[in-house]
Design a protein around this motif. Structure first.
Motif, mmCIF file in Angstrom:
data_model
loop_
_atom_site.group_PDB
_atom_site.id
_atom_site.type_symbol
_atom_site.label_atom_id
_atom_site.label_comp_id
_atom_site.label_asym_id
_atom_site.label_seq_id
_atom_site.Cartn_x
_atom_site.Cartn_y
_atom_site.Cartn_z
ATOM 1 N N ALA A 90 0.829 -1.207 0.000
ATOM 2 C CA ALA A 90 0.000 0.000 0.000
ATOM 3 C C ALA A 90 0.863 1.257 0.000
ATOM 4 O O ALA A 90 0.544 2.239 -0.691
ATOM 5 C CB ALA A 90 -0.930 0.003 1.215
ATOM 6 N N LEU A 91 1.951 1.240 0.735
ATOM 7 C CA LEU A 91 2.851 2.391 0.764
ATOM 8 C C LEU A 91 3.499 2.624 -0.598
ATOM 9 O O LEU A 91 3.620 3.764 -1.051
ATOM 10 C CB LEU A 91 3.929 2.183 1.834
ATOM 11 C CG LEU A 91 3.463 2.275 3.288
ATOM 12 C CD1 LEU A 91 4.568 1.806 4.228
ATOM 13 C CD2 LEU A 91 3.047 3.701 3.624
ATOM 14 N N VAL A 92 3.917 1.546 -1.247
ATOM 15 C CA VAL A 92 4.518 1.682 -2.577
ATOM 16 C C VAL A 92 3.504 2.238 -3.567
ATOM 17 O O VAL A 92 3.803 3.173 -4.329
ATOM 18 C CB VAL A 92 5.059 0.321 -3.068
ATOM 19 C CG1 VAL A 92 5.503 0.412 -4.530
ATOM 20 C CG2 VAL A 92 6.230 -0.136 -2.200
ATOM 21 N N ASP A 93 2.296 1.685 -3.568
ATOM 22 C CA ASP A 93 1.269 2.150 -4.499
ATOM 23 C C ASP A 93 0.886 3.598 -4.229
ATOM 24 O O ASP A 93 0.675 4.380 -5.159
ATOM 25 C CB ASP A 93 0.027 1.262 -4.414
ATOM 26 C CG ASP A 93 0.223 -0.083 -5.096
ATOM 27 O OD1 ASP A 93 1.161 -0.191 -5.905
ATOM 28 O OD2 ASP A 93 -0.544 -1.019 -4.822
ATOM 29 N N GLU A 94 0.794 3.974 -2.961
ATOM 30 C CA GLU A 94 0.433 5.356 -2.637
ATOM 31 C C GLU A 94 1.527 6.312 -3.091
ATOM 32 O O GLU A 94 1.247 7.432 -3.533
ATOM 33 C CB GLU A 94 0.203 5.488 -1.129
ATOM 34 C CG GLU A 94 -0.272 6.853 -0.681
ATOM 35 C CD GLU A 94 -1.642 7.216 -1.219
ATOM 36 O OE1 GLU A 94 -1.984 8.412 -1.193
ATOM 37 O OE2 GLU A 94 -2.384 6.298 -1.663
ATOM 38 N N HIS A 122 0.809 6.534 -6.872
ATOM 39 C CA HIS A 122 -0.512 6.982 -7.329
ATOM 40 C C HIS A 122 -1.228 7.867 -6.325
ATOM 41 O O HIS A 122 -2.433 8.063 -6.432
ATOM 42 C CB HIS A 122 -1.399 5.761 -7.614
ATOM 43 C CG HIS A 122 -0.750 4.722 -8.456
ATOM 44 N ND1 HIS A 122 -0.343 4.949 -9.749
ATOM 45 C CD2 HIS A 122 -0.406 3.426 -8.187
ATOM 46 C CE1 HIS A 122 0.209 3.846 -10.246
ATOM 47 N NE2 HIS A 122 0.194 2.913 -9.313
ATOM 48 N N GLY A 123 -0.530 8.382 -5.340
ATOM 49 C CA GLY A 123 -1.161 9.196 -4.317
ATOM 50 C C GLY A 123 -1.888 10.397 -4.896
ATOM 51 O O GLY A 123 -1.434 11.023 -5.856
ATOM 52 N N GLY A 124 -3.038 10.705 -4.317
ATOM 53 C CA GLY A 124 -3.820 11.839 -4.795
ATOM 54 C C GLY A 124 -4.626 11.531 -6.029
ATOM 55 O O GLY A 124 -5.216 12.428 -6.629
ATOM 56 N N GLY A 125 -4.626 10.257 -6.456
ATOM 57 C CA GLY A 125 -5.436 9.873 -7.608
ATOM 58 C C GLY A 125 -4.783 10.113 -8.946
ATOM 59 O O GLY A 125 -5.384 9.885 -9.990
#
Length: 244
Positions: free
Chosen positions: A203-207, A210-213
């Motif tokens: 989840a940290l890697v993906d955020e 892609h954080g903020g959409g």
């Protein structure tokens, strides 16, 4: 665009500098993308059999252009046609179909190339021999670089193939094996739930990507991968509460 670079904890910095002093090899995403040609020349193109020899130089350049264009176009529009991919690659549609019998064959070629690069990224981190903290930082930075390049192939449901299922199965198993080693060597708490730890780490890697959409620019990710990896690792290991 300026990117805030997170501070590096002393223990992370010392460990990383010590390891990099003896091994300065670093993955370059640009060079990795160019290796798509090597992989694509050996996967099934939809004709019923895989090619056993590398392509000629001119054909290899064409395959490289098609694969690079396909990943870029499909990342922006997963429903893009073969004609749109051909246009982006600078070739005619018949050339794309000559190299890849259909859309599925093209997606499978992308998956084969992405798998090779992911495995290279994992091997480069020396998860089974390097100090766990160093290996975790390194594999995180490598994954950020690779996943930023393969936004469609490694991140969109339309790119799911039997091969991508194999990719994630191997990655998931390898992550648990590494976390078990990290736990045994004291990097993770002895009572930590490794399955949950893996989910939090992913989840940290993906955020980070892609954080903020919105997806981060791949070039920006490559330039700041080490800084973002430090933030991910420190958050994963230390959380965001006060440290005693």
């Amino acid at each position: 665009m300026n990117v805030a670079v997170p501070s590096v904890s002393r223990i992370t910095c010392v460990a990383i500098l010590h390891f990099y002093a003896t091994d300065l090899m670093h993955i370059s995403a640009d060079l990795q993308v160019r290796r798509m040609v090597f992989d694509a020349s050996r996967i099934n193109t939809g004709s019923g059999k895989a090619m056993d020899r590398p392509l000629r130089a001119d054909a290899a350049r064409t395959v490289h252009a098609i694969l690079e264009a396909a990943e870029r176009v499909l990342a922006e529009d997963p429903g893009a046609s073969m004609e749109q991919i051909a246009e982006q690659a600078g070739v005619v549609r018949t050339t794309v179909h000559r190299r890849f019998a259909n859309r599925q064959a093209l997606i499978e070629a992308l998956a084969a190339s992405a798998k090779r690069q992911l495995m290279d990224a994992v091997e480069d981190a020396h998860l089974d021999t390097a100090p766990p903290l160093v290996a975790l930082h390194r594999v995180t930075a490598n994954m950020l670089r690779i996943k930023s390049v393969w936004r469609f192939t490694l991140g969109h449901p339309l790119a799911d193939t039997p091969l991508t299922a194999v990719i994630w199965s191997e990655i998931n198993a390898g992550a648990l094996e590494f976390f078990a080693r990290a736990q045994h060597e004291g990097l993770l708490a002895p009572d930590a739930d490794l399955m949950w730890a893996r989910r939090v780490y992913y989840a940290l890697v993906d955020e980070s990507l892609h954080g903020g959409g919105a997806d981060m620019d791949p070039e920006q990710v490559r330039q700041n991968a080490d800084a973002h990896a430090t933030l991910i690792v420190d958050t994963f290991l230390r959380g965001v509460g006060p440290h005693g």
